[in-house]
Structures are given as C-alpha cells and as structure tokens.
Design a protein around this motif. Sequence first.
Motif, short mmCIF file in Angstrom:
data_model
loop_
_atom_site.label_atom_id
_atom_site.label_comp_id
_atom_site.label_asym_id
_atom_site.label_seq_id
_atom_site.Cartn_x
_atom_site.Cartn_y
_atom_site.Cartn_z
N GLY A 12 48.48 83.46 60.71
CA GLY A 12 48.67 83.57 62.15
C GLY A 12 47.40 83.72 62.97
O GLY A 12 47.42 84.36 64.02
N SER A 13 46.30 83.09 62.54
CA SER A 13 45.07 83.25 63.33
C SER A 13 45.22 82.58 64.71
O SER A 13 44.75 83.11 65.71
CB SER A 13 43.85 82.71 62.59
N ASN A 14 45.92 81.44 64.75
CA ASN A 14 46.16 80.82 66.06
C ASN A 14 47.08 81.69 66.91
O ASN A 14 46.87 81.84 68.12
CB ASN A 14 46.77 79.43 65.88
N GLY A 87 51.07 77.17 63.01
CA GLY A 87 51.08 77.25 61.56
C GLY A 87 52.48 77.52 61.04
O GLY A 87 52.66 78.19 60.03
N PRO A 109 46.56 70.03 62.60
CA PRO A 109 45.13 69.90 62.29
C PRO A 109 44.68 68.47 62.01
O PRO A 109 44.12 68.17 60.94
CB PRO A 109 44.98 70.80 61.05
N GLU A 173 40.55 74.98 66.93
CA GLU A 173 41.96 75.25 67.24
C GLU A 173 42.08 76.52 68.08
O GLU A 173 42.87 76.61 69.02
CB GLU A 173 42.77 75.42 65.95
C1 GAR Z 1 46.35 75.72 61.32
O1 GAR Z 1 45.23 75.00 60.88
C2 GAR Z 1 47.37 74.79 61.93
O2 GAR Z 1 46.79 73.71 62.63
C3 GAR Z 1 48.09 74.30 60.71
O3 GAR Z 1 48.21 75.43 59.89
C4 GAR Z 1 47.11 76.30 60.13
C5 GAR Z 1 47.67 77.68 60.42
O4 GAR Z 1 46.66 78.63 60.48
N1 GAR Z 1 49.36 73.74 61.05
C6 GAR Z 1 49.95 72.77 60.38
O5 GAR Z 1 49.47 72.26 59.39
C7 GAR Z 1 51.29 72.35 60.93
N2 GAR Z 1 51.80 71.22 60.21
P1 GAR Z 1 46.91 80.05 61.17
O6 GAR Z 1 48.18 80.62 60.52
O7 GAR Z 1 45.70 80.84 60.80
O8 GAR Z 1 47.07 79.84 62.63
#
Ligand code: GAR
Length: 194
Positions: A12-14, A87, A109, A173
Amino acid sequence: MKRVAILISGGGSNMLRLLDSMAGDHPARPVLVGSNDPAASGLAKAAAQGVPTVAIDHRAFASRTEFEAALLEPLLAAEPDIICLAGFMRILTPDFTRRFAGRMLNIHPSLLPKYPGLHTHARAIEAGDAEAGATVHEVTADLDAGPILGQARVPVLPGETPDTLAARVLVQEHRLYPEVLRRFAAGDRKPVLL
Ligand code: GAR
C-alpha cells in the motif's frame, strides 16, 4: 468534500501517498481502505493513520461475484464518491466496474495502452523500450483500458532488471497518483503528464 475509498492487496505505498495528500485544502478525504487480503500490510498502515479498514478475503468465496457482493457491503456503507485501486490485484467483473463508472481510478505500472496485465516491467525491458512508466486511468469493464488520466515516464537504463525498473517507476507513481486524484476530485479530467 469528496469521499474516497482505496482498495489495496499489498504494502500500500501508493495508498499511503494518497492518504498523506488528502489534507488541508484538498477536495477529498479518505473514508475507507479495503483489501481482498487480510494479510495486506497496508491495512495496519492505514489504520495507524486513523482510516477505517476492512478485509474481505477473496479465498473465502466460491466465485468472483460472491466475493464482490461481500466487498460491496462495507464499500457502499462508506458512501464513497471516488474509489482508488492502488495495487489491488483482483480483476473486477463488469457488473462491479459499471456500478462505479466514471468514479473508479486505477494505477497501472506501464505506459498504457502498452502492457496491460502483469509483468509490465519485464515486458518493457524484453521489448527493448527506451521508456517505461505508470498510468492512472478510469476503470472500465475492459482490463487496464479506461480513459487515461495521467502518465509518468522514466527512461529504461542499460542493465535494467524488472526490480530496478519497478523501484524507479514506483517513485513516479507516488507523485502521479496524488496529483491525478487531487485534480479528479476537483472535477478536472485533463491528463496529468509527468
Ligand atoms: C504498484 O506498482 C502498482 O502500480 C501495481 O502494484 C504496485 C502496488 O504497490 N499495480 C498493478 O500492478 C495493478 N495491476 P503498492 O502496494 O506499494 O502501492
């Protein structure tokens, strides 16, 4: 003030960047962080920020439709105006996406329309692309194919691996998604280009 629900599957960093951004004169506030995985470490991080969380384990349901029906309950109860997938790694059915048409966003991504689906960074490196990046788009019934609301680009460097590229794209992102959400919540759908 727009009400925002965020769906995650992992760290869940985004999601955290979105939560951080929704303060002060921002036109939105977080009302719920949900996950399909009770073990998603992002849930505790959201709770630590005082945001209500819910986990609906998709493995407990026999079908996608039943999982989505269970997810809908807390989601609708939170009365979100906007839903951000951050994510969130479950494919949603057309019935689900149609319900939130025009108010559900996703971050992916790659530089869509290139590389919908999985393994985006490996595919960009394999193809010899000079640039990679991330896209925020409206969610429609077709996977990773809705109207584009913003893109951030990064160069693909010599010797790049999927992990090194993913790490550099993720930094972008974290800039892109909050900027798109801020504008979207204010009614501005012009694409953000970083
Ligand atoms: C992110 O890179 C997002 O773009 C990707 O998962 C990661 C989640 O990171 N999403 C996908 O691949 C969707 N198909 P996070 O949990 O640290 O935000």
